[in-house]
Enzyme design. Sequence first.
Site, PDB file in Angstrom:
ATOM      1  CG  ASP A 291      -2.168  -0.666   1.116  1.00 15.33           C
ATOM      2  OD1 ASP A 291      -2.573  -0.895  -0.027  1.00 15.33           O
ATOM      3  OD2 ASP A 291      -2.782  -0.987   2.146  1.00 15.33           O
TER       4      ASP A 291
HETATM    5  C1  GLC Z   1      -0.684   2.545   5.773  1.00 14.72           C
HETATM    6  C2  GLC Z   1       0.043   1.327   6.260  1.00 14.72           C
HETATM    7  C3  GLC Z   1      -0.280   0.128   5.450  1.00 14.72           C
HETATM    8  C4  GLC Z   1      -1.767   0.001   5.343  1.00 14.72           C
HETATM    9  C5  GLC Z   1      -2.423   1.275   4.855  1.00 14.72           C
HETATM   10  C6  GLC Z   1      -3.919   1.124   4.880  1.00 14.72           C
HETATM   11  O1  GLC Z   1      -0.246   2.854   4.507  1.00 14.72           O
HETATM   12  O2  GLC Z   1       1.435   1.489   6.299  1.00 14.72           O
HETATM   13  O3  GLC Z   1       0.278  -1.000   6.035  1.00 14.72           O
HETATM   14  O4  GLC Z   1      -2.062  -1.029   4.468  1.00 14.72           O
HETATM   15  O5  GLC Z   1      -2.063   2.339   5.658  1.00 14.72           O
HETATM   16  O6  GLC Z   1      -4.613   2.163   4.371  1.00 14.72           O
HETATM   17  C1  GLC Z   2      -1.606  -3.700   5.367  1.00 18.88           C
HETATM   18  C2  GLC Z   2      -2.817  -3.784   4.482  1.00 18.88           C
HETATM   19  C3  GLC Z   2      -2.591  -4.677   3.304  1.00 18.88           C
HETATM   20  C4  GLC Z   2      -1.321  -4.336   2.602  1.00 18.88           C
HETATM   21  C5  GLC Z   2      -0.150  -4.296   3.565  1.00 18.88           C
HETATM   22  C6  GLC Z   2       1.121  -3.836   2.918  1.00 18.88           C
HETATM   23  O1  GLC Z   2      -1.435  -4.905   6.030  1.00 18.88           O
HETATM   24  O2  GLC Z   2      -3.931  -4.228   5.194  1.00 18.88           O
HETATM   25  O3  GLC Z   2      -3.663  -4.586   2.401  1.00 18.88           O
HETATM   26  O4  GLC Z   2      -1.125  -5.282   1.610  1.00 18.88           O
HETATM   27  O5  GLC Z   2      -0.452  -3.431   4.625  1.00 18.88           O
HETATM   28  O6  GLC Z   2       1.089  -2.483   2.641  1.00 18.88           O
END
Ligand code: GLC
Ligand code: GLC
Length: 815
Positions: free
Chosen positions: A487
């Site tokens: 993400d």
């Molecule tokens: C932030 C986190 C990531 C998560 C995202 C959700 O970017 O670092 O892990 O998936 O928020 O919106």
């Molecule tokens: C968080 C989010 C997931 C994403 C991950 C890596 O765990 O829930 O959707 O893949 O972060 O950013």
Amino acid sequence: MRYGHFDDETREYFITQPDTPLPWINYLGCEEYFGLISNTAGGYSFFRDARLRRITRYRYNNVPMDMGGRYIYLRNNANGYSWSPSWMPVRRSLDFYECRHGMGYTKITSTSHEIMSQVRYFVPLGERLEVWELSLTNQRSTVANISVFSAIEFALWDAWDDATNFQRNFSTGEVEVEGSVIYHKTEYRERRDHFAFFACSEPLVGFDTQREAFLGSYRGWDSPLVVEQGQSENSIAHGWQPIGSHHISLRLHPSETRQIIFVLGYHENPRDQKFDPPDSQTINKRTASPLIARYLDPAQIQAAFDALHDYWDGLLSVYQVHTPDEHTNRMVNIWNAYQCMITFNMSRSASYYESGIGRGMGFRDSTQDILGFVHMVPERARQRILDLAATQLGSGGAYHQYQPLTKRGNNDVGSGFNDDPLWLVLAVSTYIKETGDWEILDEKVPYDNQVGSEEPLYGHLQRSLRYTIDHLGPHKLPLIGRADWNDCLNLNCFSSEPGQSFQTTTSKDGKVAESVFIAGLYILAAQEMESLARHLDRQTDVLAALETAVDMEDVLWQSGWDGAWFRRAYDDFGNPVGSQECAEGQIFIEPQGICIMAGLGLNNHLARLALDSVKERLATPHGILLQQPAYSHYYLHLGEISSYPPGYKENAGIFCHTNPWIMIAEALTGDGDQAHNYYLRINPSAREAISELHRCEPYVYAQMIAGRDAPTHGEAKNSWLSGTAAWNYVAITQWILGIRPSHSGLEIAPVIPSSWQGFSAQRIFRGVIYDITVERIGSGNSSHLFIDGQPVEGSIVPLPTPGTKVVKVRVQIGK
Ligand code: GLC
Ligand code: GLC
């Protein structure tokens, strides 16, 4: 250092010290009514949706931490001394304390001043309520006069509004008290047809429903005035902060035990029968009262508790193993499976790190979660798949999340994550392998929940794949969109405004930045699609899947291989990310895992080479880092990943979700020692002995463990709700222990450590019990199957003839 210990017999974790490094929590509820509960009785409850139907209030990031929950206060009436049997919130020292978190229940036992207290909290199956069974024993040689006060704080339903809209909310609160039941009915007068109730089995000597009356002004939950005085105020909340507190007075003879039951619940009335009498504003209690009465009866409660126990027995019995390693056994047989069920229920919505108002059911998250729980609740996995698919867009793309109460997709946390739709293909094929339910592919499912747009699920999967092919970039690799699995790799974001959401800001047209990860995921998904199409005898689709996968593989080798590992992406300038050419972020874990899982490099030495690079550059004693070197500063063109200080989260943290992909890749190359070694590095039970460093619960996975660039290397964060649960479960059960469903039967191909002489397992698959014994007869992991004593070719136990109850499988490994 440990703060407790496992009891594998009772499937409980015993916490023996209340001040654990962080609150160590558990979940109550399996279907509609849920609660989070910490080892000191902190937490909250909600009905279906942690944001839209919050029943009790919880303040995140509070001081002291974890203040607010399901509290009971005990008061020695002879001298006014009072304490919390759950330690919090009063925090007076206890002579004995123990919290047992079990499957769907939590039991807190303590002793102070020779009064032993035990509270068992759980949600009966199928009910919209929670039960607190308190029993008090007088261990003194004299009579004890004890006052018992309960305390919860009601939330005004929408947790977001509840935490922000004070100008309105301080005037809307309403309650009713009738007998020993406190009703919370804020907004019931208008459009809500639901209310909450908090009942008690005993006659009351008093009650309170106004927080300030109970606590006293400028006081906290640690020192309520009413408890100090020993007398309730019988307050009725008009606005402000409605709470529920019962006051019971007990006279306990020496050795006497008394039971008091509290029931907190959610109830809905038909719109036209909300009030009784109909022209009044008084809640119609006709349907709620019998339910309350039922759960105030100890015999009914015990029956409900036994049913809960049987329910978990049933779920866990689907896969049980006995291996030489206790951490493997305990996680597979109990806690990892349990965590998979919790992620099924919660997705990423409500934990002690997810506030219940930030995120709903993630498309990518929930589709992956299915991989970990499908064998336990296939019917519910089916429904989840259909719900998720119904939020898919006609383009084949997907909303990033949906709200559990409404099941409607929304863009609140961003849209256009180009990996999203592909996970649906994996979820569906996993579901079909488990169940053999091919009919799911014929289910008519709408796009974006639009009536009239329905198409068989099979068509949704085709559009998922098509979406990738429709969005290729300059190298013919998939365009990354907002981001892919990671993400925080926001290659089109270019955000320079403080506070802007990396997930919703886009400054580029998105036509350049590409993802090698999505390419790998595409190949994996296309392979699954191919086998679905083959089964359905759809030759054109078989060919299309094969061809596009082969093309993608060519592209991947051309532009995605960096010489000793797979690259991660191309940025908006067309420069590689995750390459030796980069100053920082030279190697990423994700493409190494996903590409090898898709089979790349397995027939030459390149998978091995990539895994050796992982071992050399990313592996630490606490798990495998997401990338290296960490980004030392913020890079405008990389986005959120570089916003985190080095070693945390996506910036070179040990992002546990990705570690099992490497375990699976190691298993695919046949290295059971390395696969299991990685498995143990992040296995929570194996980390129990370093709890003071790890800090999170030793019985569930956390999303992240701080990487070696962080000053707190080894410290976990964000426990419970993470794809880590499903993927570790898949890695250990399907690839290391090697027992995995396939379309034609149960496949058994263990890749275990060389020191293991074997293991035994029971797997219930499509209604048949597979009794499996694996024995090592030599080194290596080549295997030979014997079914009911007869040798068979290959690694698949074919589906037995209908009516078969048990299949005995013996596996010899090594030569
Ligand atoms: C932030 C986190 C990531 C998560 C995202 C959700 O970017 O670092 O892990 O998936 O928020 O919106
Ligand atoms: C968080 C989010 C997931 C994403 C991950 C890596 O765990 O829930 O959707 O893949 O972060 O950013």
